[in-house]
Scaffold this motif. Structure first.
Motif, mmCIF file in Angstrom:
data_model
loop_
_atom_site.group_PDB
_atom_site.id
_atom_site.type_symbol
_atom_site.label_atom_id
_atom_site.label_comp_id
_atom_site.label_asym_id
_atom_site.label_seq_id
_atom_site.Cartn_x
_atom_site.Cartn_y
_atom_site.Cartn_z
ATOM 1 N N GLU A 32 1.098 -1.376 0.069
ATOM 2 C CA GLU A 32 -0.042 0.075 -0.029
ATOM 3 C C GLU A 32 0.840 1.214 0.111
ATOM 4 O O GLU A 32 0.602 2.195 -0.980
ATOM 5 N N MET A 86 -2.189 6.188 4.324
ATOM 6 C CA MET A 86 -3.577 6.497 3.708
ATOM 7 C C MET A 86 -4.292 7.633 4.295
ATOM 8 O O MET A 86 -4.820 8.275 3.637
ATOM 9 N N ILE A 141 1.271 4.212 -2.813
ATOM 10 C CA ILE A 141 0.911 5.554 -2.537
ATOM 11 C C ILE A 141 2.513 6.705 -2.626
ATOM 12 O O ILE A 141 2.191 7.623 -3.242
ATOM 13 N N VAL A 175 -11.060 4.373 4.819
ATOM 14 C CA VAL A 175 -9.837 4.505 5.628
ATOM 15 C C VAL A 175 -10.482 4.826 6.951
ATOM 16 O O VAL A 175 -9.704 4.575 7.994
#
Length: 141
Positions: free
Chosen positions: A68, A106, A72, A129
């Motif tokens: 993840e 996130m 990002i 999130v």
């Protein structure tokens, strides 16, 4: 699909299918010689571009980076800082959730974003999130 699905209606089935395919392709590129647990992510930027990432392990485990965060960081390094959706897949028999560090990263960029966690049998769980990290740290605190 279970969980929080608000906002998913704005994502076409074609885009969702491509995100899932990109997450699985990224998972297959994971460098996981220690855990043998491969994870892939595909992130849809507000710019419409898909940014993928895989986990990259290191013998000094604290230096390992999750899929993840890889996706990002790749997006941010290419100029995209607003995200619509993240798809996460792994080798597990059930959908897996992001770790705490990934949840906080996130939250920095997209606290309202949905995360679709999907396993190899196409079982899905959808959470925002906000749901994954209640009480998150934010820039305004």
């Amino acid at each position: 699909m279970t969980g929080h699905q608000e906002g998913l209606s704005t994502i076409s089935e074609a885009v969702l299918s491509e995100l899932i395919a990109q997450a699985r392709k990224a998972r297959d590129k994971a460098y996981a010689p220690y855990s043998r647990f491969r994870v892939g992510a595909a992130l849809l930027g507000e710019d419409g571009k898909i940014y993928s990432g895989c986990n990259v392990e290191n013998s000094s485990f604290g230096l390992t980076n999750c899929a993840e965060r890889t996706a990002i960081f790749k997006a941010v390094s290419e100029g995209c800082q607003q995200f619509r959706l993240l798809v996460l897949t792994s080798d597990a028999k059930e959908p897996v959730t992001p770790c705490g560090a990934c949840r906080q990263v996130m939250a920095e960029f997209a606290p309202q974003m949905n995360v679709i966690m999907i396993d190899n049998e196409d079982r899905r769980q959808v959470l925002s999130v906000n749901q994954l990290l209640p009480g998150m740290f934010t820039l305004t605190q």
